[in-house]
Scaffold this motif. Structure first.
Motif, PDB file in Angstrom:
ATOM      1  N   TYR A   1       2.223  -6.742   6.534  1.00  0.00           N
ATOM      2  CA  TYR A   1       2.192  -6.534   5.084  1.00  0.00           C
ATOM      3  C   TYR A   1       3.203  -5.451   4.689  1.00  0.00           C
ATOM      4  CZ  TYR A   1       0.513  -5.451   0.399  1.00  0.00           C
ATOM      5  OH  TYR A   1       0.449  -5.233  -0.960  1.00  0.00           O
ATOM      6  N   VAL A   2       3.210  -4.358   5.433  1.00  0.00           N
ATOM      7  CA  VAL A   2       4.162  -3.274   5.154  1.00  0.00           C
ATOM      8  C   VAL A   2       5.585  -3.760   5.333  1.00  0.00           C
ATOM      9  CG1 VAL A   2       4.993  -1.033   5.969  1.00  0.00           C
ATOM     10  CG2 VAL A   2       2.531  -1.433   5.705  1.00  0.00           C
ATOM     11  N   GLN A   3       5.832  -4.505   6.401  1.00  0.00           N
ATOM     12  CA  GLN A   3       7.168  -5.036   6.661  1.00  0.00           C
ATOM     13  C   GLN A   3       7.621  -5.967   5.544  1.00  0.00           C
ATOM     14  OE1 GLN A   3       7.418  -7.020  10.449  1.00  0.00           O
ATOM     15  NE2 GLN A   3       9.499  -7.770  10.090  1.00  0.00           N
ATOM     16  N   LEU A   4       6.714  -6.823   5.083  1.00  0.00           N
ATOM     17  CA  LEU A   4       7.041  -7.749   4.009  1.00  0.00           C
ATOM     18  C   LEU A   4       7.367  -7.020   2.724  1.00  0.00           C
ATOM     19  CD1 LEU A   4       7.184 -10.556   2.687  1.00  0.00           C
ATOM     20  CD2 LEU A   4       4.714 -10.419   2.349  1.00  0.00           C
ATOM     21  N   ARG A   5       6.541  -6.032   2.348  1.00  0.00           N
ATOM     22  CA  ARG A   5       6.810  -5.293   1.116  1.00  0.00           C
ATOM     23  C   ARG A   5       8.164  -4.590   1.183  1.00  0.00           C
ATOM     24  NH1 ARG A   5       4.297  -8.179  -1.878  1.00  0.00           N
ATOM     25  NH2 ARG A   5       5.147  -6.828  -3.486  1.00  0.00           N
ATOM     26  N   ALA A   6       8.513  -4.084   2.373  1.00  0.00           N
ATOM     27  CA  ALA A   6       9.807  -3.425   2.538  1.00  0.00           C
ATOM     28  C   ALA A   6      10.953  -4.422   2.359  1.00  0.00           C
ATOM     29  CB  ALA A   6       9.887  -2.761   3.910  1.00  0.00           C
TER      30      ALA A   6
ATOM     31  N   LEU B   1       5.462 -20.003  -0.238  1.00  0.00           N
ATOM     32  CA  LEU B   1       5.994 -18.697   0.163  1.00  0.00           C
ATOM     33  C   LEU B   1       5.704 -17.655  -0.908  1.00  0.00           C
ATOM     34  CD1 LEU B   1       9.533 -19.278   1.749  1.00  0.00           C
ATOM     35  CD2 LEU B   1       7.544 -18.231   2.842  1.00  0.00           C
ATOM     36  N   ARG B   2       5.897 -18.035  -2.155  1.00  0.00           N
ATOM     37  CA  ARG B   2       5.686 -17.088  -3.248  1.00  0.00           C
ATOM     38  C   ARG B   2       4.244 -16.595  -3.276  1.00  0.00           C
ATOM     39  NH1 ARG B   2       5.674 -18.436  -9.676  1.00  0.00           N
ATOM     40  NH2 ARG B   2       5.121 -16.354 -10.376  1.00  0.00           N
ATOM     41  N   ALA B   3       3.299 -17.525  -3.120  1.00  0.00           N
ATOM     42  CA  ALA B   3       1.884 -17.135  -3.130  1.00  0.00           C
ATOM     43  C   ALA B   3       1.564 -16.222  -1.955  1.00  0.00           C
ATOM     44  CB  ALA B   3       1.005 -18.382  -3.094  1.00  0.00           C
ATOM     45  N   LEU B   4       2.155 -16.498  -0.812  1.00  0.00           N
ATOM     46  CA  LEU B   4       1.955 -15.647   0.365  1.00  0.00           C
ATOM     47  C   LEU B   4       2.525 -14.255   0.133  1.00  0.00           C
ATOM     48  CD1 LEU B   4       1.269 -15.155   3.382  1.00  0.00           C
ATOM     49  CD2 LEU B   4       3.476 -16.181   3.941  1.00  0.00           C
ATOM     50  N   PHE B   5       3.747 -14.196  -0.383  1.00  0.00           N
ATOM     51  CA  PHE B   5       4.417 -12.915  -0.562  1.00  0.00           C
ATOM     52  C   PHE B   5       3.803 -12.070  -1.672  1.00  0.00           C
ATOM     53  CE2 PHE B   5       8.775 -14.355   1.300  1.00  0.00           C
ATOM     54  CZ  PHE B   5       8.172 -14.489   2.544  1.00  0.00           C
ATOM     55  N   SER B   6       3.164 -12.707  -2.648  1.00  0.00           N
ATOM     56  CA  SER B   6       2.565 -11.953  -3.759  1.00  0.00           C
ATOM     57  C   SER B   6       1.068 -11.729  -3.565  1.00  0.00           C
ATOM     58  CB  SER B   6       2.822 -12.673  -5.085  1.00  0.00           C
ATOM     59  OG  SER B   6       2.259 -13.965  -5.076  1.00  0.00           O
ATOM     60  N   ALA B   7       0.537 -12.142  -2.422  1.00  0.00           N
ATOM     61  CA  ALA B   7      -0.902 -11.979  -2.160  1.00  0.00           C
ATOM     62  C   ALA B   7      -1.266 -10.503  -2.071  1.00  0.00           C
ATOM     63  CB  ALA B   7      -1.290 -12.687  -0.870  1.00  0.00           C
TER      64      ALA B   7
ATOM     65  N   GLU C   1      -2.986  -7.073  -0.666  1.00  0.00           N
ATOM     66  CA  GLU C   1      -3.039  -6.612   0.721  1.00  0.00           C
ATOM     67  C   GLU C   1      -4.273  -7.121   1.452  1.00  0.00           C
ATOM     68  OE1 GLU C   1      -3.086  -2.410   3.270  1.00  0.00           O
ATOM     69  OE2 GLU C   1      -2.911  -2.380   1.084  1.00  0.00           O
ATOM     70  N   GLU C   2      -5.439  -7.065   0.812  1.00  0.00           N
ATOM     71  CA  GLU C   2      -6.677  -7.456   1.487  1.00  0.00           C
ATOM     72  C   GLU C   2      -6.643  -8.918   1.913  1.00  0.00           C
ATOM     73  OE1 GLU C   2      -6.474  -6.124  -1.536  1.00  0.00           O
ATOM     74  OE2 GLU C   2      -7.070  -4.035  -1.107  1.00  0.00           O
ATOM     75  N   LYS C   3      -6.166  -9.775   1.030  1.00  0.00           N
ATOM     76  CA  LYS C   3      -6.110 -11.204   1.349  1.00  0.00           C
ATOM     77  C   LYS C   3      -5.069 -11.470   2.420  1.00  0.00           C
ATOM     78  CE  LYS C   3      -5.465 -15.778  -0.728  1.00  0.00           C
ATOM     79  NZ  LYS C   3      -5.202 -16.545  -1.969  1.00  0.00           N
ATOM     80  N   PHE C   4      -3.900 -10.841   2.296  1.00  0.00           N
ATOM     81  CA  PHE C   4      -2.810 -11.035   3.259  1.00  0.00           C
ATOM     82  C   PHE C   4      -3.256 -10.619   4.658  1.00  0.00           C
ATOM     83  CE2 PHE C   4       0.954  -9.769   5.599  1.00  0.00           C
ATOM     84  CZ  PHE C   4       1.912 -10.705   5.249  1.00  0.00           C
ATOM     85  N   CYS C   5      -3.840  -9.445   4.753  1.00  0.00           N
ATOM     86  CA  CYS C   5      -4.197  -8.880   6.053  1.00  0.00           C
ATOM     87  C   CYS C   5      -5.395  -9.573   6.700  1.00  0.00           C
ATOM     88  CB  CYS C   5      -4.489  -7.388   5.921  1.00  0.00           C
ATOM     89  SG  CYS C   5      -3.053  -6.407   5.439  1.00  0.00           S
ATOM     90  N   ALA C   6      -6.137 -10.342   5.920  1.00  0.00           N
ATOM     91  CA  ALA C   6      -7.328 -10.997   6.457  1.00  0.00           C
ATOM     92  C   ALA C   6      -6.989 -12.149   7.394  1.00  0.00           C
ATOM     93  CB  ALA C   6      -8.201 -11.501   5.314  1.00  0.00           C
ATOM     94  N   TYR C   7      -5.756 -12.657   7.328  1.00  0.00           N
ATOM     95  CA  TYR C   7      -5.380 -13.817   8.133  1.00  0.00           C
ATOM     96  C   TYR C   7      -4.900 -13.398   9.516  1.00  0.00           C
ATOM     97  CZ  TYR C   7      -5.911 -17.157   4.364  1.00  0.00           C
ATOM     98  OH  TYR C   7      -6.436 -17.960   3.382  1.00  0.00           O
ATOM     99  N   LYS C   8      -5.383 -14.107  10.526  1.00  0.00           N
ATOM    100  CA  LYS C   8      -4.969 -13.855  11.897  1.00  0.00           C
ATOM    101  C   LYS C   8      -3.473 -14.125  12.036  1.00  0.00           C
ATOM    102  CE  LYS C   8      -6.198 -15.016  16.674  1.00  0.00           C
ATOM    103  NZ  LYS C   8      -7.034 -15.881  17.536  1.00  0.00           N
TER     104      LYS C   8
END
Length: 224
Positions: A79-84, A57-63, A65-72
């Motif tokens: 990404y915006v929701q998570l950062r909020a 979870l930590r690696a996912l949450f700290s990824a 933006e480019e890497k996070f958004c690349a996943y289907k």
């Protein structure tokens, strides 16, 4: 398998309502955040797949933006929701400290400092300034260093403490290596800051060192 075919008590939302959030696995918590799956993959399967791909979870949450958004199944909206969500969590912990619980709830202090410093790529020295009732006045990052060390100047700590009219301080810094065990250098700078502040009747109550999965307290070690 569709979630509709699972027993109600196995569905993440129902399980949370019945047994509390602590009963959920990482995948189940992530599934609640994601809300929907993708074609050929229900939301629990998607959550499990993402955790496997990112590692935690930590690696996912700290990824980034480019890497996070690349996943289907993710994308910029998620990404915006998570950062909020992460920012709200940090502000909640900060507000808890501002209500004066820093010393009556040391675990809450550790949670706040860990969330603030753990994922920093460079070493950062942070100070919580306290009033004479040990309530938090404010917190400030005072020094940043290289990946290995920070240059910490006791006179600057004293200067900021006097500007805030502090009666006491809590010091904290992270180890980007992930190993929280304090070094001899950490102990020396703590003593130098404590001695400098003692000249103006300001106490250092604790120094927390934040690592990857642990936060070490100087006070708990008997070093302050």
């Amino acid at each position: 398998m569709s979630l509709k075919r699972l027993p109600a008590e196995s569905m993440p939302r129902e399980k949370l309502l019945s047994h509390g959030p602590q009963s959920l696995t990482d995948a189940e918590l992530l599934a609640i955040f994601l809300r929907t799956g993708t074609q050929g993959m229900n939301v629990l399967e998607l959550a499990s797949h993402l955790l496997q791909e990112f590692g935690s979870l930590r690696a996912l949450f700290s990824a980034p933006e480019e890497k996070f958004c690349a996943y289907k199944g993710l994308g910029q909206a998620k990404y915006v929701q998570l950062r909020a969500v992460l920012e709200m969590t940090q502000r909640y912990l900060a507000e808890t400290l501002k209500r004066g619980e820093a010393l009556t709830s040391p675990q809450q202090t550790k949670l706040y400092l860990s969330g603030l410093l753990r994922d920093k790529q460079r070493e950062e020295f942070f100070v919580l300034f306290l009033d004479n009732q040990h309530r938090v006045i404010c917190g400030e990052p005072l020094f940043q260093g290289t990946i290995d060390a920070a240059s910490v100047y006791p006179r600057e700590v004293v200067k900021r403490a006097l500007e805030h009219n502090s009666a006491a301080l809590i010091l904290a810094h992270n180890h980007p290596s992930g190993v929280a065990e304090p070094s001899q250098s950490d102990r020396r700078i703590t003593r130098r800051i404590s001695d400098a502040l003692a000249l103006v009747d300001i106490r250092v109550l604790d120094h927390f060192v934040v690592g990857d999965g642990e936060v070490i307290s100087f006070a708990e070690r008997g070093w302050i």
